[in-house]
Design a protein around this motif. Structure first.
Motif, PDB file in Angstrom:
ATOM      1  N   CYS A 228       0.812  -1.218   0.000  1.00 17.67           N
ATOM      2  CA  CYS A 228       0.000   0.000   0.000  1.00 17.67           C
ATOM      3  C   CYS A 228       0.849   1.272   0.000  1.00 17.67           C
ATOM      4  CB  CYS A 228      -0.972   0.002   1.187  1.00 17.67           C
ATOM      5  SG  CYS A 228      -0.156   0.057   2.803  1.00 17.67           S
ATOM      6  N   HIS A 229       2.112   1.184   0.442  1.00 18.88           N
ATOM      7  CA  HIS A 229       2.980   2.360   0.482  1.00 18.88           C
ATOM      8  C   HIS A 229       3.429   2.794  -0.904  1.00 18.88           C
ATOM      9  CE1 HIS A 229       5.653  -1.123   0.313  1.00 18.88           C
ATOM     10  NE2 HIS A 229       6.517  -0.332  -0.291  1.00 18.88           N
ATOM     11  N   GLU A 230       3.214   1.957  -1.924  1.00 17.59           N
ATOM     12  CA  GLU A 230       3.641   2.284  -3.284  1.00 17.59           C
ATOM     13  C   GLU A 230       2.691   3.323  -3.891  1.00 17.59           C
ATOM     14  OE1 GLU A 230       4.068  -1.197  -5.715  1.00 17.59           O
ATOM     15  OE2 GLU A 230       4.911  -2.382  -4.060  1.00 17.59           O
ATOM     16  N   HIS A 231       3.225   4.466  -4.258  1.00 18.91           N
ATOM     17  CA  HIS A 231       2.405   5.500  -4.882  1.00 18.91           C
ATOM     18  C   HIS A 231       2.017   5.053  -6.295  1.00 18.91           C
ATOM     19  CE1 HIS A 231       3.001   8.504  -1.723  1.00 18.91           C
ATOM     20  NE2 HIS A 231       4.231   8.003  -1.622  1.00 18.91           N
ATOM     21  N   GLY A 232       0.770   5.273  -6.633  1.00 18.12           N
ATOM     22  CA  GLY A 232       0.307   4.885  -7.958  1.00 18.12           C
ATOM     23  C   GLY A 232       0.042   3.405  -8.109  1.00 18.12           C
ATOM     24  N   LEU A 233      -0.086   2.684  -6.999  1.00 20.21           N
ATOM     25  CA  LEU A 233      -0.367   1.249  -7.065  1.00 20.21           C
ATOM     26  C   LEU A 233      -1.723   1.024  -7.742  1.00 20.21           C
ATOM     27  CD1 LEU A 233       0.522  -1.633  -6.236  1.00 20.21           C
ATOM     28  CD2 LEU A 233      -0.758  -1.293  -4.110  1.00 20.21           C
ATOM     29  N   THR A 234      -1.764   0.123  -8.716  1.00 16.19           N
ATOM     30  CA  THR A 234      -2.988  -0.108  -9.493  1.00 16.19           C
ATOM     31  C   THR A 234      -3.511  -1.524  -9.301  1.00 16.19           C
ATOM     32  OG1 THR A 234      -1.763  -0.877 -11.440  1.00 16.19           O
ATOM     33  CG2 THR A 234      -2.198   1.502 -11.249  1.00 16.19           C
ATOM     34  N   ALA A 235      -4.768  -1.706  -9.669  1.00 12.85           N
ATOM     35  CA  ALA A 235      -5.360  -3.042  -9.622  1.00 12.85           C
ATOM     36  C   ALA A 235      -4.626  -3.973 -10.569  1.00 12.85           C
ATOM     37  CB  ALA A 235      -6.845  -2.963  -9.992  1.00 12.85           C
ATOM     38  N   GLU A 236      -4.167  -3.432 -11.693  1.00 10.71           N
ATOM     39  CA  GLU A 236      -3.428  -4.246 -12.657  1.00 10.71           C
ATOM     40  C   GLU A 236      -2.146  -4.801 -12.041  1.00 10.71           C
ATOM     41  OE1 GLU A 236      -4.747  -1.348 -13.227  1.00 10.71           O
ATOM     42  OE2 GLU A 236      -6.117  -1.594 -14.932  1.00 10.71           O
ATOM     43  N   ALA A 237      -1.436  -3.952 -11.299  1.00 11.51           N
ATOM     44  CA  ALA A 237      -0.181  -4.385 -10.679  1.00 11.51           C
ATOM     45  C   ALA A 237      -0.428  -5.467  -9.632  1.00 11.51           C
ATOM     46  CB  ALA A 237       0.531  -3.190 -10.056  1.00 11.51           C
ATOM     47  N   VAL A 238      -1.489  -5.301  -8.844  1.00 10.46           N
ATOM     48  CA  VAL A 238      -1.814  -6.292  -7.815  1.00 10.46           C
ATOM     49  C   VAL A 238      -2.252  -7.600  -8.458  1.00 10.46           C
ATOM     50  CG1 VAL A 238      -3.394  -6.838  -5.916  1.00 10.46           C
ATOM     51  CG2 VAL A 238      -2.368  -4.562  -6.067  1.00 10.46           C
ATOM     52  N   ALA A 239      -3.105  -7.519  -9.472  1.00 12.26           N
ATOM     53  CA  ALA A 239      -3.568  -8.724 -10.161  1.00 12.26           C
ATOM     54  C   ALA A 239      -2.389  -9.479 -10.767  1.00 12.26           C
ATOM     55  CB  ALA A 239      -4.582  -8.349 -11.243  1.00 12.26           C
ATOM     56  N   ASP A 240      -1.466  -8.740 -11.349  1.00 14.40           N
ATOM     57  CA  ASP A 240      -0.301  -9.376 -11.964  1.00 14.40           C
ATOM     58  C   ASP A 240       0.541 -10.103 -10.919  1.00 14.40           C
ATOM     59  OD1 ASP A 240       1.484  -9.742 -14.343  1.00 14.40           O
ATOM     60  OD2 ASP A 240       2.873  -8.633 -13.070  1.00 14.40           O
ATOM     61  N   SER A 245      -6.234 -12.260 -13.541  1.00 13.82           N
ATOM     62  CA  SER A 245      -6.587 -11.148 -14.420  1.00 13.82           C
ATOM     63  C   SER A 245      -7.221 -10.023 -13.604  1.00 13.82           C
ATOM     64  CB  SER A 245      -7.569 -11.608 -15.502  1.00 13.82           C
ATOM     65  OG  SER A 245      -8.832 -11.934 -14.924  1.00 13.82           O
ATOM     66  N   VAL A 246      -7.178  -8.809 -14.137  1.00 17.04           N
ATOM     67  CA  VAL A 246      -7.815  -7.673 -13.464  1.00 17.04           C
ATOM     68  C   VAL A 246      -9.318  -7.915 -13.335  1.00 17.04           C
ATOM     69  CG1 VAL A 246      -8.266  -5.195 -13.580  1.00 17.04           C
ATOM     70  CG2 VAL A 246      -6.064  -6.092 -14.326  1.00 17.04           C
ATOM     71  N   ARG A 247      -9.900  -8.508 -14.360  1.00 18.10           N
ATOM     72  CA  ARG A 247     -11.335  -8.797 -14.318  1.00 18.10           C
ATOM     73  C   ARG A 247     -11.671  -9.737 -13.170  1.00 18.10           C
ATOM     74  NH1 ARG A 247     -14.855 -11.740 -19.144  1.00 18.10           N
ATOM     75  NH2 ARG A 247     -16.873 -11.649 -18.072  1.00 18.10           N
ATOM     76  N   THR A 248     -10.835 -10.761 -12.962  1.00 17.31           N
ATOM     77  CA  THR A 248     -11.066 -11.702 -11.862  1.00 17.31           C
ATOM     78  C   THR A 248     -10.949 -10.998 -10.519  1.00 17.31           C
ATOM     79  OG1 THR A 248     -10.249 -13.574 -13.157  1.00 17.31           O
ATOM     80  CG2 THR A 248     -10.242 -13.819 -10.760  1.00 17.31           C
ATOM     81  N   LEU A 249      -9.964 -10.125 -10.386  1.00 15.94           N
ATOM     82  CA  LEU A 249      -9.796  -9.374  -9.136  1.00 15.94           C
ATOM     83  C   LEU A 249     -11.032  -8.540  -8.834  1.00 15.94           C
ATOM     84  CD1 LEU A 249      -6.659  -7.452  -7.962  1.00 15.94           C
ATOM     85  CD2 LEU A 249      -8.859  -6.289  -8.024  1.00 15.94           C
ATOM     86  N   HIS A 250     -11.472  -7.754  -9.809  1.00 22.74           N
ATOM     87  CA  HIS A 250     -12.629  -6.891  -9.577  1.00 22.74           C
ATOM     88  C   HIS A 250     -13.895  -7.708  -9.322  1.00 22.74           C
ATOM     89  CE1 HIS A 250     -10.706  -3.082 -10.169  1.00 22.74           C
ATOM     90  NE2 HIS A 250     -10.310  -3.359 -11.405  1.00 22.74           N
ATOM     91  N   ARG A 251     -14.048  -8.829 -10.013  1.00 23.09           N
ATOM     92  CA  ARG A 251     -15.237  -9.654  -9.827  1.00 23.09           C
ATOM     93  C   ARG A 251     -15.289 -10.223  -8.409  1.00 23.09           C
ATOM     94  NH1 ARG A 251     -14.974 -12.728 -14.244  1.00 23.09           N
ATOM     95  NH2 ARG A 251     -13.810 -14.417 -13.226  1.00 23.09           N
ATOM     96  N   ALA A 252     -14.131 -10.651  -7.882  1.00 20.69           N
ATOM     97  CA  ALA A 252     -14.093 -11.207  -6.526  1.00 20.69           C
ATOM     98  C   ALA A 252     -14.421 -10.134  -5.492  1.00 20.69           C
ATOM     99  CB  ALA A 252     -12.716 -11.801  -6.244  1.00 20.69           C
ATOM    100  N   LEU A 253     -13.873  -8.928  -5.668  1.00 21.09           N
ATOM    101  CA  LEU A 253     -14.151  -7.853  -4.715  1.00 21.09           C
ATOM    102  C   LEU A 253     -15.608  -7.416  -4.798  1.00 21.09           C
ATOM    103  CD1 LEU A 253     -10.929  -5.646  -4.995  1.00 21.09           C
ATOM    104  CD2 LEU A 253     -11.504  -7.356  -3.267  1.00 21.09           C
ATOM    105  N   THR A 254     -16.136  -7.361  -5.999  1.00 16.77           N
ATOM    106  CA  THR A 254     -17.543  -6.993  -6.156  1.00 16.77           C
ATOM    107  C   THR A 254     -18.447  -8.019  -5.483  1.00 16.77           C
ATOM    108  OG1 THR A 254     -17.103  -5.879  -8.258  1.00 16.77           O
ATOM    109  CG2 THR A 254     -19.384  -6.534  -7.831  1.00 16.77           C
ATOM    110  N   GLY A 255     -18.082  -9.295  -5.586  1.00 15.27           N
ATOM    111  CA  GLY A 255     -18.864 -10.341  -4.920  1.00 15.27           C
ATOM    112  C   GLY A 255     -18.888 -10.183  -3.416  1.00 15.27           C
TER     113      GLY A 255
END
Length: 339
Positions: A228-240, A245-255
């Motif tokens: 979390c200390h990384e400035h500009g951290l994105t969902a893409e970077a975390v998913a990678d 995939s980014v879609r899988t990450l967002h789908r799990a959080l939305t659920g």
């Protein structure tokens, strides 16, 4: 905690130990009584700690008190561990921090379930008194089949069943356990039953989530706690980094009725609160703490803290006793200059 063989009440204290050796000896005491842990203090010669413990059927009830310090389990302690177990912890007096899958700020009465197989850090910022209940893995699974759902999550002490368990544990002190007029296994069963009710209550907060979604949500949370200390951290970077995939990450959080932005903000807030309420960071300005936690600028950091905590970062520091009013005023002036 299965390392303790308790007929009635066992007592341990640093009172009669030479000051230079107290930290090392206390780490050995905790290791033999519970599981391997490290113990660190900013003023080792002023370190004090006390423990009373009693067997409660399959459980071990440990009451601990003493001076501020940090303790926990890193890779070295995990490597030296034996049988896996769970620990249910609750502070009786002051707020403290736990880093275990999530960064948690726990008030008196809040509970957290810790898994001995996972890395854990505990920051006791003031003189403390708290309960640590050792729980065998298989015993708890009979009550809560999906124990992982509870691990590393704050169980609010003001929730329906959380309040009931907190009130029960306050009465379940070692002396009371040793003198109980009913079988100790019956006392233990009340803990299991209340944890089962809490698990059901908390799962109801996520009515549409599936176990796989919750599991992935927890993995995302673990990753954000580390990055979390990384400035500009994105969902893409975390998913990678998680190999999804980014879609899988967002789908799990939305659920789980959550978003990546909310989770990232929570992780940064927890990181910042730990620093604001720790004397180790007392000489660091509020603006610098915000930057270290990943916030883009000091003004945004201050707004977020005020919105969530009802006070400014400087006021939070004074309330926690980590800095004086004069020091906080100086830090506020420095932070204003940063904006």
């Amino acid at each position: 905690m299965s390392g303790i063989g308790i007929a009635e009440v066992a007592r341990r204290s640093t009172r009669d130990l030479p000051a230079p050796h107290r930290l090392d000896v206390w780490a050995d005491v905790l290791t033999s009584a519970m599981i391997p842990v490290y113990v660190r203090a900013s003023n080792p010669r002023e370190f004090e700690a006390n423990m009373t413990a009693a067997a409660c059927g399959p459980l071990t009830v440990v009451l601990q008190s003493g001076t501020p310090h940090t303790c926990g389990r890193g890779r070295s302690e995990l490597a030296r561990s034996g049988q896996r177990q769970y620990h249910l912890m609750m502070s009786l007096k002051h707020t403290y921090h736990v880093s275990h899958r999530n960064d948690l700020r726990l008030a008196p009465g809040d509970l957290v379930l810790v898994d001995s197989d996972l890395i854990c850090g505990i920051d006791l910022m003031r003189r403390y008194e708290f309960l640590n209940i050792g729980i065998p893995v298989e015993w708890l699974r009979r009550w809560v089949p999906d124990v992982g759902f509870l691990v590393g999550r704050r169980i609010p002490g003001n929730s329906n069943w959380g309040a009931a368990l907190a009130a029960y544990l306050v009465q379940l002190l070692p002396e009371a356990v040793a003198n109980a007029p009913i079988p100790r296994s019956v006392l233990a069963d009340q803990v299991g039953a209340l944890l089962a009710l809490i698990a059901h209550e908390m799962s109801g907060q996520e009515p549409h989530s599936k176990p796989a979604e919750r599991s992935l949500r927890d993995r995302v949370s673990d990753c954000l706690a580390q990055r979390c200390h990384e400035h500009g951290l994105t969902a893409e970077a975390v998913a990678d980094s998680l190999g999804i995939s980014v879609r899988t990450l967002h789908r799990a959080l939305t659920g789980c009725q959550q978003t990546f932005a909310d989770q990232l903000l929570d992780a940064r807030m927890n990181c910042a609160l730990r620093m604001l309420e720790s004397k180790i960071f007392a000489r660091i300005t509020v603006g610098e703490i915000g930057r270290r936690a990943g916030f883009a600028d000091a003004s945004h950091f201050t707004r977020v803290v005020r919105r969530r905590m009802g006070v400014t970062p400087q006021q939070l520091r004074m309330r926690s006793g980590t800095v004086s009013s004069d020091t906080a005023a100086g830090h506020a002036a420095e932070s204003d200059g940063d904006q």
